[in-house]
Scaffold this active site. Structure first.
Site: not given
Ligand code: GLN
Length: 503
Positions: A61, A139, A163
């Site tokens: 990532k 994400s 995410s």
């Molecule tokens: N969707 C969540 C956020 O926007 C989790 C994102 C993540 O785990 N990086 O914060």
């Protein structure tokens, strides 16, 4: 298949799947990877591979630092940044013989649930039947799509509030978030430090386990990495294996909004676990409802502090049109930040700054911390194994003094990863901010409590594929007590076996 053929197939898939936008930096045809795969191949032939990952292409990532490729966090702010060093997790993979398969697309700085807030354009996920474009989850959507379409052997992501698990659910792959403090975050760009974990994407549990074992080591560069004595203590505190596995079903996850295929998959999973000898127990996690709101106060608060370093002086791309002496009053900062951050990141910074301000602190930040403690406590009340980080529990194995003994607690919880199918890209575009946040409702509690959790695809039978979204499957989540990562993976393997998947 030979390692070289496997790697070449990944590279070919990276080309044919380019429109899915899973990679920000794909592998270069001419790069040094081919030579390294050949070397791994000959080690394998001699029977001396460095590890099961030797010669394997693993995608990373783009918020995890790599020395040989840029690390952009999908942000204009870092669009031309390359780290001078590898993150510890990348270094450990390379030491094991793995090769970086490219850097994957994501929501900017990890903020989002659909991998659509990227400076490099959205990640695209396709349903298996129609060619309808659906959300990849976020994400770490790029990592999950890259695994689902075999553009790499496996991938690393990060999981702050879901995410890794949500993209896994939406792409029909496996996504594992280990216990907080197990995998080093040195060289991982911070979003919300008290929640951030490195996670693993793979097509089955066995791959995930190999990678987890390669990465699960103390790192003195990361102050939150568990020390060796703590790790030894956690490992010695084994589960009773003499009795059948006890599976908890959190009643609060059985919401009206659960889509019928998700509910059906949940029932089928529980029935399968029961058929393997496990016993099923309804349990209550009463604070679940408040967890999402607490998360969306705490994560932006930490983010607003972390992201202050991108000011165009310490980090971040400075607007070249600005003179060095752009003037008093932070004009340079404001200009750099206003142009460099995308809309969602700006929104999170504003939210976080508000909740940390003197007037709002008590009502937002401190209140959210209290909710977080309760979420943790809810889990401790249902698990058979005591929380090893609460004083006194380690020795007794009992949660909260005499409240709960080993006999009536559960070993893991099993519940859906997401309430419904992956939304279409059009549906996501039509969502308001809050609606976009609601998709994290089932993943956030384990994050707040620092627990290990894995999302495993469960096939949905007799339903139109596009109604499901995750390539004919939905994600089932297995959550365990802190340090019970191996138990979580073991149960994940049983669930995976139900559909004849795995190795
Ligand atoms: N969707 C969540 C956020 O926007 C989790 C994102 C993540 O785990 N990086 O914060």
């Amino acid at each position: 298949m030979s390692l070289l053929r496997e790697a070449e197939k990944c590279l070919a898939n990276q080309k044919t799947c380019a429109s899915l936008n899973a990679f920000i930096t794909p592998l270069q045809q001419s790069g040094p990877w081919r030579e390294r795969v050949r070397e791994a191949e000959s080690r394998r032939e001699k029977g001396t591979p460095k590890s099961p990952l030797d010669g394997r292409l693993i995608a990373i990532k783009d918020n995890i630092c790599t020395r040989d490729m840029p690390t952009t966090c999908a942000s204009k702010m870092l669009e031309s940044y390359t780290s001078p060093f590898n993150a510890t997790v990348v270094q450990l993979l390379e030491n094991a013989g793995a090769i970086v398969a490219g850097k994957t697309n994501m929501d900017e700085f990890g903020m989002g649930s659909h991998s659509m807030y990227s400076h490099f354009g959205p990640v695209v996920n396709l349903t298996e039947c129609g060619k309808e474009k659906v959300s990849a989850g976020g994400s770490s959507g790029g990592s999950a799509v890259a695994v689902a379409t075999e553009q790499c052997y496996a991938a690393l992501g990060t999981d702050t509030g879901g995410s890794v698990r949500l993209p896994a659910a939406y792409t029909g792959t496996v996504g594992f978030k280990p216990s907080y403090g197990f995998l080093s975050r040195f060289g991982v760009v911070a979003y919300a430090n008290s929640l951030d974990t490195v996670g693993i994407h793979g097509s089955n549990i066995s791959t995930i386990r190999n990678i987890f074992h390669t990465l699960n080591h103390y790192d003195h560069h990361d102050p939150t990495s568990h020390l060796p004595p703590t790790r030894a203590r956690l490992a010695s505190y084994a589960h009773p294996t003499s009795r059948p596995l006890r599976i908890g079903v959190p009643t609060e996850y059985n919401i009206n909004e659960l889509s019928p295929p998700v509910r059906a998959a949940w029932h089928r999973t529980l029935a399968h676990l029961q058929s393997t000898g496990a016993t099923i127990h309804p349990v209550s996690l009463p604070t679940t409802e408040a967890a999402l709101a607490a998360y969306y106060v705490l994560a932006p608060a930490e983010a607003s502090s972390n992201l202050s370093r991108y000011d165009g002086i310490r980090f971040g791309t400075r607007n070249p049109k600005l003179p060095d002496n752009a003037g008093p009053g932070g004009y340079l900062y404001a200009h750099t930040r206003g142009r460099g951050f995308g809309k969602e990141v700006q929104r999170r910074i504003l939210l976080g700054t508000l909740s940390l301000s003197a007037d709002a602190m008590e009502n937002y930040f401190l209140q959210a911390q209290r909710v977080r403690a309760r979420v943790r406590d809810d889990f401790d009340q249902v698990f058979a194994r005591g929380n090893p980080f609460i004083k006194g529990d380690l020795e007794s194995g009992v949660v909260g003094g005499a409240k709960k003994g080993l006999e009536d607690g559960v070993d893991v919880l099993v519940a859906p990863t997401a309430a419904g199918r992956s939304p279409t890209i059009n549906e996501v575009q039509g969502m308001g901010e809050v609606e976009g946040y609601v998709g994290d409702v089932f993943t956030v509690p384990a994050s707040l409590a620092g627990l290990p959790a894995v999302s495993v695809p469960v096939r949905v039978e007799g339903e139109g594929m596009h109604e499901v979204g995750g390539r004919g499957s939905v994600g089932m989540q297995i959550i365990g007590q802190v340090g019970d990562d191996e138990v979580v993976l073991r149960v994940g393997e049983v669930v995976e076996g139900m559909d004849g998947k795995g190795t």
